[in-house]
Design a protein around this motif. Structure first.
Motif, short mmCIF file in Angstrom:
data_model
loop_
_atom_site.label_atom_id
_atom_site.label_comp_id
_atom_site.label_asym_id
_atom_site.label_seq_id
_atom_site.Cartn_x
_atom_site.Cartn_y
_atom_site.Cartn_z
N ARG A 16 6.64 0.97 1.68
CA ARG A 16 7.12 -0.36 2.01
C ARG A 16 8.22 -0.25 3.04
N ARG A 17 8.14 -1.07 4.04
CA ARG A 17 9.15 -1.01 5.09
C ARG A 17 10.48 -1.45 4.53
N ALA A 327 -1.37 9.31 -0.53
CA ALA A 327 -1.63 10.75 -0.47
C ALA A 327 -0.69 11.42 0.51
N VAL A 328 -0.48 10.80 1.65
CA VAL A 328 0.48 11.35 2.62
C VAL A 328 1.88 11.33 2.04
N ARG A 498 7.86 12.44 6.16
CA ARG A 498 6.52 12.33 5.58
C ARG A 498 6.17 10.86 5.31
N THR A 499 7.14 10.11 4.82
CA THR A 499 6.93 8.69 4.58
C THR A 499 6.70 7.93 5.88
N GLU A 504 2.89 5.22 9.61
CA GLU A 504 2.16 5.27 10.87
C GLU A 504 0.65 5.29 10.63
N LEU A 505 0.23 6.02 9.62
CA LEU A 505 -1.20 6.06 9.29
C LEU A 505 -1.67 4.69 8.80
#
Length: 555
Positions: A16-17, A327-328, A498-499, A504-505
């Motif tokens: 969440r942003r 997962a990321v 990583r977050t 981005e994904l």
């Protein structure tokens, strides 16, 4: 930026942003624009006034025969972006009707005159209670003031009017166009020898409840904002350049547009449970609630979110996207790549496979972090074994030798044989735990092999961004424990990065489905925040009352 937890399945929602902050002014804008004055200027004052070391006291000294006066102003002007500025002055002279003027002044006002006597100056005088603005006679305003009184002086930049208080009680508003078009400074003038004042620029609590006064003005400004109608050109970029209609949306049309904005936000961040509830309540996606909802002028292009690129329901799409992004976030890059290739293959191929490259680089980082964690565990076990060996070879054996036993006990009870733990024994003990030396070596070799393959696949890619990320990725192998480092290395391998990759994904998947990379609601919030900041920079005082974060996010 943290993962949210709103989901009706075992999967958590996409990252969440973080709450959108009010944008800061551009670097080219001086920070003084937002700095409040807190002391009298040492240079911008009459020579007949002395200033205390802390910059708060002014004292009149003899020199001009009380002919005109002596004034001072603060070292910096008031930023209109503050909305309302207020300060208080304690009168320390002996006169019950002090020859003191309290108010404001522009940048070119003379210091041998009291505030209010010169153009672009405004003052409230204590000897007669009159208000003065570029005049010598003045106008009746309020009470006189003198020894021990505390007089407050404020300016509302939304109306460009001044207001005064006395001993915590509001006296009223006065003057017009205060500070309009010029820099405005708090200013105080004294006229008689021995007169003295001490100012409070917020160094301590005010006598007057200024917070309540400001809140009332904020409520007025916010009420005006909430009653302002919506216009299509503001909400729909696609129609802004073509639509010539300036008519405001009706209340029903506004609700439809706002509901679509909220729905697109929920879909973007993967709140599947809330999306279902919202759809059921508002009935704006699965059904045409009104003919106005189909008006192209108010369409926010969210209908394409009903079905994903590969087919299936909106709920299924959210869940699949959530699994990939989570997962990321967890560091399971293999699962993320597999799921993306299965349901969103175009994402991995877009822009010459840049997203796949970033995921593979992160996979290598995760492998190195895994081996570093295993090495830390092996080292910890070795330290525990060393401690156990010292205890067994030393204290325990000595304690046994110090025991009082007789000869019969020696003959009948054999002394247990103590065997020291060798390095080989330590290794065997480590292998019996969760981490073994063999496991560590295997993990390290796997990481090296993966790195070699990664290097082989992308060494011929001449894109600067690819080579830069590749170099940064491989640089972490120079450190025994990358997470334990400081600065750039620790940041590069951190969970926050990583977050960011997960976000981005998520945006790339949405883009592949024809959805905006950022929710329209967030875009509108950021643009509105930027506009408010710029209005404050340009001197629009009402901008200081439009607190989006307090009204929308903290309510």
């Amino acid at each position: 930026m943290t993962p949210s937890t709103d989901s009706d399945d075992d999967y958590s929602t996409p990252p969440r942003r973080a709450t959108a902050p009010t944008p800061q002014p551009a670097p080219t804008q001086p920070q003084a624009i937002f700095t409040l004055p807190t002391r009298w200027s040492v240079t911008d004052r009459s020579n007949h006034l002395t200033i205390s070391p802390d910059g708060r006291d002014l004292t009149y000294t003899a020199g001009n025969g009380d002919k005109d006066g002596a004034s001072a102003r603060t070292d910096i002007p008031i930023p209109p972006a503050c909305g309302i500025y207020y300060y208080e002055v304690e009168i320390r002279g002996k006169d019950q009707k002090s020859h003191v003027s309290i108010g404001f002044a522009g940048p070119k006002v003379k210091f041998n005159r009291l505030p209010g006597w010169e153009p672009f100056s405004w003052g409230y005088h204590g000897d007669d209670g009159f208000s003065f603005t570029a005049e010598r006679s003045g106008n009746p305003f309020s009470q006189t003031y003198g020894s021990s009184d505390v007089v407050g002086c404020g300016v509302d930049f939304s109306t460009h009017r001044a207001f005064y208080t006395k001993n915590g009680v509001l006296l009223g508003n006065v003057f017009e166009n205060v500070g309009k078009g010029i820099d405005l400074y708090p200013s105080v003038g004294l006229q008689h020898s021995g007169e003295s004042i001490r100012v409070n620029f917020g160094h301590e609590p005010f006598k007057f409840d200024i917070e309540n006064h400001v809140q009332q003005q904020k409520n007025v400004a916010w009420s005006k904002i909430m009653t302002t109608p919506l216009y299509t050109s503001v909400l729909n970029r696609s129609s802004a350049s073509t639509s010539t209609s300036k008519a405001a949306l009706s209340e029903e049309e506004s609700k439809i547009v706002l509901n679509k904005l909220v729905l697109s936000y929920l879909i973007h961040h993967g709140y599947s449970k809330t999306v279902r509830a919202f759809q059921k309540q508002q009935d704006i996606v699965l059904k045409a609630k009104a003919t106005s909802a189909d008006d192209g002028d108010v369409d926010m292009d969210n209908d394409s979110a009903k079905e994903n690129a590969a087919g299936g329901s909106l709920e299924d799409d959210i869940e699949r996207r959530t699994r990939v992004v989570d997962a990321v976030t967890r560091g399971d890059i293999d699962l993320a790549i597999t799921e993306t290739a299965k349901y969103h293959p175009s994402v991995l191929k877009a822009e010459e496979g840049i997203m796949l490259f970033k995921l593979r680089c992160r996979k290598f980082v995760e492998l190195i972090l895994q081996t570093a964690a295993m090495k830390r565990e092996l080292d910890a076990m070795e330290r525990r074994q060393e401690a156990s060996r010292s205890f067994t070879d030393g204290d325990s054996f000595e304690e046994t030798m110090d025991m009082d036993i007789d000869d019969d006990q020696i003959r009948e009870t054999p002394v247990p044989k103590v065997e020291s733990i060798s390095k080989g024994a330590g290794k065997r003990r480590a292998e019996s735990g969760l981490v073994s030396a063999a496991h560590y070596e295997a993990a390290l070799n796997a990481a090296i092999d993966y790195g070699k393959a990664l290097r082989t696949d992308y060494k011929g890619d001449t894109r600067p961004g690819v080579q830069q990320l590749l170099t940064q990725t491989f640089s972490i192998i120079a450190f025994h424990d990358p997470l334990g480092q400081r600065g750039e290395i620790a940041n590069f391998v951190s969970a926050d990065v990583r977050t960011q990759l997960a976000v981005e994904l998520n945006q790339a998947i949405l883009k592949s489905q024809g959805q905006p990379a950022q929710p329209e609601l967030e875009t509108l919030y950021r643009r509105t925040s930027a506009c408010i900041t710029q209005l404050g920079i340009f001197g629009e005082g009402a901008a200081g009352f439009a607190d989006l974060q307090r009204e929308l996010l903290e309510a």
